[in-house]
Scaffold this motif. Structure first.
Motif, PDB file in Angstrom:
ATOM      1  N   THR A  59       0.837  -1.204   0.000  1.00 20.97           N
ATOM      2  CA  THR A  59       0.000   0.000   0.000  1.00 20.97           C
ATOM      3  C   THR A  59       0.870   1.252   0.000  1.00 20.97           C
ATOM      4  O   THR A  59       0.600   2.204  -0.734  1.00 20.97           O
ATOM      5  CB  THR A  59      -0.964  -0.021   1.204  1.00 20.97           C
ATOM      6  N   GLU A  83     -10.226  -2.397   0.835  1.00 18.18           N
ATOM      7  CA  GLU A  83     -10.004  -2.824   2.209  1.00 18.18           C
ATOM      8  C   GLU A  83      -9.844  -1.712   3.233  1.00 18.18           C
ATOM      9  O   GLU A  83     -10.070  -1.935   4.399  1.00 18.18           O
ATOM     10  CB  GLU A  83      -8.812  -3.780   2.298  1.00 18.18           C
ATOM     11  N   HIS A  84      -9.392  -0.541   2.796  1.00 18.46           N
ATOM     12  CA  HIS A  84      -9.132   0.497   3.782  1.00 18.46           C
ATOM     13  C   HIS A  84     -10.134   1.639   3.657  1.00 18.46           C
ATOM     14  O   HIS A  84     -10.386   2.122   2.562  1.00 18.46           O
ATOM     15  CB  HIS A  84      -7.729   1.069   3.601  1.00 18.46           C
ATOM     16  N   ASP A 145      -6.056  -1.411  -4.668  1.00 18.42           N
ATOM     17  CA  ASP A 145      -5.501  -2.013  -3.449  1.00 18.42           C
ATOM     18  C   ASP A 145      -6.611  -2.748  -2.714  1.00 18.42           C
ATOM     19  O   ASP A 145      -7.478  -2.105  -2.143  1.00 18.42           O
ATOM     20  CB  ASP A 145      -4.914  -0.880  -2.590  1.00 18.42           C
TER      21      ASP A 145
HETATM   22 MG   LIG Z   1      -2.038  -2.919   2.039  1.00 20.51          MG
END
Ligand SMILES: [Mg+2]
Ligand SMILES: Nc1ncnc2c1ncn2[C@@H]1O[C@H](COP(=O)(O)OP(=O)(O)OP(=O)(O)O)[C@@H](O)[C@H]1O
Length: 287
Positions: A59, A83-84, A145
């Motif tokens: 990342t 995911e984030h 990502d």
């Molecule tokens: Mg990552």
């Protein structure tokens, strides 16, 4: 930081037949040494896969690619994350010295936090979410990502390949220079055992690894593949710092770095134990 390579133009036909002598232009990753390792940087309008176990810095590398693209080259970048939460990405980027919020307010960065299902569906539709966001932002770069999340869209390996193909083409359709991350489950481990997922579809593969060196853990980076390029074949140490990623020299006098447990080359181990030949007390002296 070394010489910027963004506008360098290459016409190297090594390894790939170029139709009508097409001149392919390179983008800059924003990390001078990584550009050097990639024989000048990733090709514009190509996909680079960043592969590595959790926490190795995938990342961070992607965030630097987008941030430096915006700051140093004025190239708008889209960040697609499965995911984030955007807040976490903003925080992560800040710890590397990049103010994504400021870049967002200047119309140079946009973060899309979505599910793989929605993204994949929209990426196939003309005028869908991806098209709209790329057009609105005038995006030149994209970070996805991570594509490991696409794996939950299907179980059948053939279907998964189709998904990977469609997904890669959706990014290429816009001529975006793309970085996509993928989790590689082995903390350390043999390259041969690693699964590369979509690596056969992409132009370049960057591998990140943990390496145990003299009883401490460090990180290693290598360019595993890059089409039509004479890329660096060495494995280098790198550090994540509050000024972004720093890449050092190749691991010297070590074998098996990719196994995660490099050994000193036999000759160095010998030297360490017995001292250099010819030094006082050296057993081989005078012979
Ligand atoms: Mg990552
Ligand atoms: N400013 C900084 N200085 C030092 N280390 C940092 C800094 N910012 C982040 N890190 C380190 O980077 C690591 C996280 O990297 P990153 O999130 O890019 O990994 P990742 O490969 O994407 O992991 P995952 O697979 O879990 O998503 C953390 O271990 C953190 O210690």
């Amino acid at each position: 930081m070394g010489k910027r390579t963004q506008e360098n133009v290459y016409n190297k036909s090594r390894g790939r037949k170029m139709d009508d002598n097409r001149v392919q232009e390179r983008a800059s990753t924003g990390i001078a040494r990584l550009d050097e390792m990639m024989d000048g940087g990733p090709f514009r309008g190509s996909v680079t896969l960043v592969l590595g176990p959790p926490g190795t810095g995938k990342t961070c590398l992607g965030l630097e690619f987008i941030s430096r693209g915006a700051i140093d080259y004025g190239e708008p970048g889209l960040i697609i994350t499965f995911e984030h939460f955007p807040k976490k990405l903003l925080r992560d980027a800040l710890s590397l010295g990049f103010d994504l919020q400021d870049l967002e307010s200047k119309g140079l960065v946009r973060i899309l936090f979505t599910s793989p299902e929605i993204f994949f569906e929209q990426a196939q539709v003309s005028g869908g979410l991806l098209d709209t966001m790329v057009q609105e932002l005038g995006a030149k770069r994209v970070l996805v990502d991570s594509i490991s999340h696409l794996e939950r869209l299907a179980r059948d390996p053939v279907k998964l390949r189709e998904i990977a193909f469609t997904f890669t083409n959706a990014l290429l359709r816009h001529g975006l220079t793309a970085f996509v991350t993928q989790e590689d489950p082995g903390i350390t481990g043999d390259m041969a055992a690693a699964q590369y997922g979509i690596s056969y579809l992409v132009d370049a593969v960057i591998v990140l690894r943990y390496v145990e060196l003299d009883s401490s853990i460090t990180r290693a980076v290598m360019v595993l593949k890059q089409r039509a390029s004479s890329h660096d074949k060495t494995i280098r140490e790198f550090w994540i710092t509050d000024e972004g990623i720093r890449i050092g020299e190749p691991f010297k006098d070590r074998e098996g770095v990719l196994s995660g447990l490099p050994r000193k080359k036999e000759i160095d181990a010998f030297m360490e134990v017995f001292g250099p030949r010819g030094k006082s007390g050296g057993k081989g002296e005078g012979r």
